[in-house]
Scaffold this motif. Sequence first.
Motif, PDB file in Angstrom:
ATOM      1  N   LYS A 320      45.543  20.413 -17.744  1.00 23.97           N
ATOM      2  CA  LYS A 320      44.174  20.925 -17.659  1.00 23.97           C
ATOM      3  C   LYS A 320      43.156  19.847 -18.009  1.00 23.97           C
ATOM      4  CE  LYS A 320      41.169  24.575 -19.478  1.00 23.97           C
ATOM      5  NZ  LYS A 320      41.087  25.742 -20.423  1.00 23.97           N
ATOM      6  N   ALA A 321      43.408  19.104 -19.089  1.00 26.92           N
ATOM      7  CA  ALA A 321      42.441  18.106 -19.550  1.00 26.92           C
ATOM      8  C   ALA A 321      42.248  16.990 -18.536  1.00 26.92           C
ATOM      9  CB  ALA A 321      42.888  17.527 -20.884  1.00 26.92           C
ATOM     10  N   LEU A 322      43.320  16.620 -17.830  1.00 29.26           N
ATOM     11  CA  LEU A 322      43.253  15.515 -16.875  1.00 29.26           C
ATOM     12  C   LEU A 322      42.992  15.982 -15.446  1.00 29.26           C
ATOM     13  CD1 LEU A 322      46.228  13.399 -18.308  1.00 29.26           C
ATOM     14  CD2 LEU A 322      43.780  13.023 -18.622  1.00 29.26           C
ATOM     15  N   ASN A 323      42.741  17.280 -15.265  1.00 29.83           N
ATOM     16  CA  ASN A 323      42.438  17.853 -13.947  1.00 29.83           C
ATOM     17  C   ASN A 323      43.518  17.544 -12.925  1.00 29.83           C
ATOM     18  OD1 ASN A 323      39.849  19.019 -14.638  1.00 29.83           O
ATOM     19  ND2 ASN A 323      39.025  16.933 -14.651  1.00 29.83           N
ATOM     20  N   LEU A 324      44.767  17.766 -13.320  1.00 28.88           N
ATOM     21  CA  LEU A 324      45.909  17.539 -12.450  1.00 28.88           C
ATOM     22  C   LEU A 324      46.550  18.868 -12.065  1.00 28.88           C
ATOM     23  CD1 LEU A 324      47.529  14.583 -14.440  1.00 28.88           C
ATOM     24  CD2 LEU A 324      46.220  14.401 -12.309  1.00 28.88           C
ATOM     25  N   ASP A 325      47.365  18.843 -11.025  1.00 31.43           N
ATOM     26  CA  ASP A 325      48.114  20.042 -10.646  1.00 31.43           C
ATOM     27  C   ASP A 325      49.258  20.293 -11.618  1.00 31.43           C
ATOM     28  OD1 ASP A 325      46.488  20.467  -8.418  1.00 31.43           O
ATOM     29  OD2 ASP A 325      47.743  19.189  -7.139  1.00 31.43           O
ATOM     30  N   SER A 326      49.844  19.201 -12.111  1.00 31.84           N
ATOM     31  CA  SER A 326      50.937  19.300 -13.076  1.00 31.84           C
ATOM     32  C   SER A 326      51.167  17.936 -13.701  1.00 31.84           C
ATOM     33  CB  SER A 326      52.231  19.785 -12.414  1.00 31.84           C
ATOM     34  OG  SER A 326      52.676  18.830 -11.459  1.00 31.84           O
ATOM     35  N   VAL A 327      51.862  17.908 -14.828  1.00 32.09           N
ATOM     36  CA  VAL A 327      52.313  16.651 -15.411  1.00 32.09           C
ATOM     37  C   VAL A 327      53.810  16.756 -15.676  1.00 32.09           C
ATOM     38  CG1 VAL A 327      50.094  16.136 -16.492  1.00 32.09           C
ATOM     39  CG2 VAL A 327      51.861  17.308 -17.805  1.00 32.09           C
ATOM     40  N   GLN A 328      54.466  15.600 -15.650  1.00 33.22           N
ATOM     41  CA  GLN A 328      55.899  15.530 -15.937  1.00 33.22           C
ATOM     42  C   GLN A 328      56.078  14.871 -17.295  1.00 33.22           C
ATOM     43  OE1 GLN A 328      58.180  13.326 -13.065  1.00 33.22           O
ATOM     44  NE2 GLN A 328      60.162  13.895 -13.964  1.00 33.22           N
ATOM     45  N   VAL A 329      56.745  15.564 -18.205  1.00 27.04           N
ATOM     46  CA  VAL A 329      57.002  15.046 -19.538  1.00 27.04           C
ATOM     47  C   VAL A 329      58.464  14.612 -19.608  1.00 27.04           C
ATOM     48  CG1 VAL A 329      57.104  15.585 -21.987  1.00 27.04           C
ATOM     49  CG2 VAL A 329      55.211  16.448 -20.616  1.00 27.04           C
ATOM     50  N   LEU A 330      58.691  13.320 -19.793  1.00 26.77           N
ATOM     51  CA  LEU A 330      60.043  12.757 -19.847  1.00 26.77           C
ATOM     52  C   LEU A 330      60.463  12.630 -21.301  1.00 26.77           C
ATOM     53  CD1 LEU A 330      59.533   9.939 -17.176  1.00 26.77           C
ATOM     54  CD2 LEU A 330      60.383  12.266 -16.820  1.00 26.77           C
ATOM     55  N   ARG A 331      61.527  13.322 -21.651  1.00 23.80           N
ATOM     56  CA  ARG A 331      61.964  13.368 -23.040  1.00 23.80           C
ATOM     57  C   ARG A 331      62.843  12.168 -23.387  1.00 23.80           C
ATOM     58  NH1 ARG A 331      60.769  18.016 -20.995  1.00 23.80           N
ATOM     59  NH2 ARG A 331      59.597  19.505 -22.286  1.00 23.80           N
ATOM     60  N   CYS A 332      62.504  11.512 -24.485  1.00 21.75           N
ATOM     61  CA  CYS A 332      63.236  10.327 -24.926  1.00 21.75           C
ATOM     62  C   CYS A 332      64.735  10.580 -24.884  1.00 21.75           C
ATOM     63  CB  CYS A 332      62.796   9.977 -26.347  1.00 21.75           C
ATOM     64  SG  CYS A 332      63.593   8.540 -27.054  1.00 21.75           S
ATOM     65  N   ALA A 333      65.464   9.625 -24.274  1.00 28.75           N
ATOM     66  CA  ALA A 333      66.928   9.698 -24.141  1.00 28.75           C
ATOM     67  C   ALA A 333      67.361  10.938 -23.387  1.00 28.75           C
ATOM     68  CB  ALA A 333      67.605   9.626 -25.498  1.00 28.75           C
ATOM     69  N   ASP A 334      66.490  11.425 -22.490  1.00 34.66           N
ATOM     70  CA  ASP A 334      66.810  12.571 -21.627  1.00 34.66           C
ATOM     71  C   ASP A 334      67.109  13.835 -22.425  1.00 34.66           C
ATOM     72  OD1 ASP A 334      66.869  13.669 -19.150  1.00 34.66           O
ATOM     73  OD2 ASP A 334      68.836  12.889 -18.572  1.00 34.66           O
ATOM     74  N   GLY A 335      66.578  13.919 -23.646  1.00 39.05           N
ATOM     75  CA  GLY A 335      66.722  15.124 -24.450  1.00 39.05           C
ATOM     76  C   GLY A 335      67.976  15.197 -25.292  1.00 39.05           C
ATOM     77  N   SER A 336      68.895  14.241 -25.144  1.00 39.21           N
ATOM     78  CA  SER A 336      70.108  14.231 -25.967  1.00 39.21           C
ATOM     79  C   SER A 336      69.729  14.037 -27.433  1.00 39.21           C
ATOM     80  CB  SER A 336      71.029  13.097 -25.532  1.00 39.21           C
ATOM     81  OG  SER A 336      71.988  12.805 -26.531  1.00 39.21           O
ATOM     82  N   PHE A 337      70.204  14.929 -28.328  1.00 41.70           N
ATOM     83  CA  PHE A 337      69.803  14.848 -29.725  1.00 41.70           C
ATOM     84  C   PHE A 337      70.220  13.521 -30.354  1.00 41.70           C
ATOM     85  CE2 PHE A 337      70.762  15.332 -34.251  1.00 41.70           C
ATOM     86  CZ  PHE A 337      69.510  15.678 -34.721  1.00 41.70           C
TER      87      PHE A 337
END
Length: 406
Positions: A320-337
């Motif tokens: 919303k803040a950047l006036n985009l249709d969507s954003v992709q959030v890439l989780r460090c190490a692909d989310g592996s704990f």
Amino acid sequence: MSNIHVYSEIGKLKKVLLHRPGNEIDGVIPQTMPRHLFDDIPWKKGAQREHDCFADILRKEGAEVVYIEDLFRKSFSQKGSREGFIKKFLDKHGIFNPHLREQLEAYLLCLSPEEMADKIMSGIKKSDLGPKKQEDFSRFFPEEEYEHYYTEPLANLYYTRDPGASIGRGMSFHCMEKLGRNLETVVWQHIFEHHPDFAKDAPMWLSNESHFGIEGGDIAVFSKDVIGIGCGLRTRPEAIEQLAGNILPQDTFKKILVFTIPKDRKFMHLDTVLTMIDHDKFTIHPGIEATLNVFEISLGGSGELVYKDQTDKVEKVLTKALNLDSVQVLRCADGSFIDSEREQWNDGTNTLAIAPGTVVTYSRNEVTNELLRRSGIKVLEMPCGELSRGRGGPRCMSMPLVREDI
């Protein structure tokens, strides 16, 4: 274009401020590591080789690299500037013993301006001055035997992101938590006020004389309209309020997003848990998402600051803040704990974008780097065996001065 022009995190990097590790890191010993914020003893030659690789990457991608040590050495051309700097430096250091202060001032003024700058960065050793004066009562009360310096070595100076921040067309200078880091801000602000490249018309959004802590790693320029600021271990809400009140009425920015992060060293700054790497892509440490709250600061109709609690998840807030249709959030190490905890410790999320979709990262963060590549990001890896001992990554080690608009 102005000497300071930063209206995004991802615009092509044209000019950047670095510091090549120098004699100051030779002052880090096991007894002083906690206050110097190191988890191990750094090796200077190895750190310099790695840092030179970093600078070479930036130059090959078209950025002009300037070094804070060069600017500092050339910042004393004005009459009285050395004396003025020494006063501010010793005041910030808390050295008010009149006998010691007189010795330190005399010693520094006997040096050439270039030698004085180098000594300020590396620290003044007790052996540089010799014994205290006979009339100095404090000589009867020796400090710990491992305390060999009168002034702190500026051991974290190669993390140029934190003492100041380029925001829009101006700079902010910061009140920092640790003494050694706070002394860096005196150097930075002196350069800004006295070096011919900066002592012009660029505004100073904050002075290091503020009483409220804030650090540059917590500040991100998402766009010409939006600034992000982390509020956690090193940055206080009062400082954010001061910055908002100064910058929102005087530049293009319309709002500030304030991200609350835990007061934990592994989440030291916003850029250790969240960085922008493309128009619509961010990296994030998955361990932060459950506790990440966002507030918005904007200007009201009468110029007053207006505060709003953003209850959506971070993806929706950024979209919303950047006036985009969507954003992709890439989780460090692909989310592996396990992998994310390991790579977060070595700044897997602390990426430096040098153009949209092009980032510099530490080579040791293999899982995260592969995730970025699979997501269409160009990854330029740098060595980091020594530099990472100070707990900071490529973004921490760089302060953009000029970026192309996007």
